[in-house]
Design an enzyme around this catalytic site. Structure first.
Site, PDB file in Angstrom:
ATOM      1  N   CYS A  26       0.461  -0.122   1.889  1.00 55.47           N
ATOM      2  CA  CYS A  26      -0.343   0.993   2.395  1.00 55.47           C
ATOM      3  C   CYS A  26       0.437   1.786   3.457  1.00 55.47           C
ATOM      4  O   CYS A  26       0.724   1.267   4.536  1.00 55.47           O
ATOM      5  CB  CYS A  26      -1.637   0.419   2.973  1.00 55.47           C
ATOM      6  SG  CYS A  26      -2.561   1.514   4.036  1.00 55.47           S
TER       7      CYS A  26
ATOM      8  N   CYS B 279      -1.338   2.346   6.805  1.00 54.79           N
ATOM      9  CA  CYS B 279      -1.385   1.064   7.536  1.00 54.79           C
ATOM     10  C   CYS B 279      -0.103   0.864   8.344  1.00 54.79           C
ATOM     11  O   CYS B 279      -0.138   0.360   9.458  1.00 54.79           O
ATOM     12  CB  CYS B 279      -1.552  -0.111   6.572  1.00 54.79           C
ATOM     13  SG  CYS B 279      -3.071  -0.076   5.619  1.00 54.79           S
TER      14      CYS B 279
END
Length: 101
Positions: free
Chosen positions: A31, A34
């Site tokens: 991600c 993230c």
């Protein structure tokens, strides 16, 4: 304080029974957003001794992600006294994350 890796095995002790508010970062290695939030969360963990900071890898801890209704990541959840006190989805600057606390 160092960032804790939260799993279903230590969730009860580290989060539900914590005497401090807990900032949980739901994330995954693949991600992009993230990866932007992760260093900020690490920084907050180092600066703030009045809270606990934990990271939950959604790929490894699907049960916990499901328990919190995590549909998109990163998702940040603030737990106080075993209850969800605040929740936010998506990458955000440090001051917005601190405002959740």
């Amino acid at each position: 304080m160092a960032v804790l890796t939260i799993t279903k095995e230590n969730f009860q002790t580290e989060v539900m029974q914590s005497d401090k508010p807990v900032l949980l970062d739901f994330w995954a290695t693949w991600c992009g957003p993230c990866r932007m939030v992760s260093p900020i969360v690490d920084e907050i963990a180092e600066e703030r001794t009045d809270i606990k900071v934990g990271k939950i890898n959604v790929d490894e801890q699907g049960e916990l992600a499901q328990q919190f209704g995590v549909m998109s990541i990163p998702t940040l959840v603030v737990m106080k006294n075993g209850q969800i006190a605040n929740k936010a989805v998506g990458a955000m600057p440090k001051n917005n994350i601190l405002a959740l606390l």
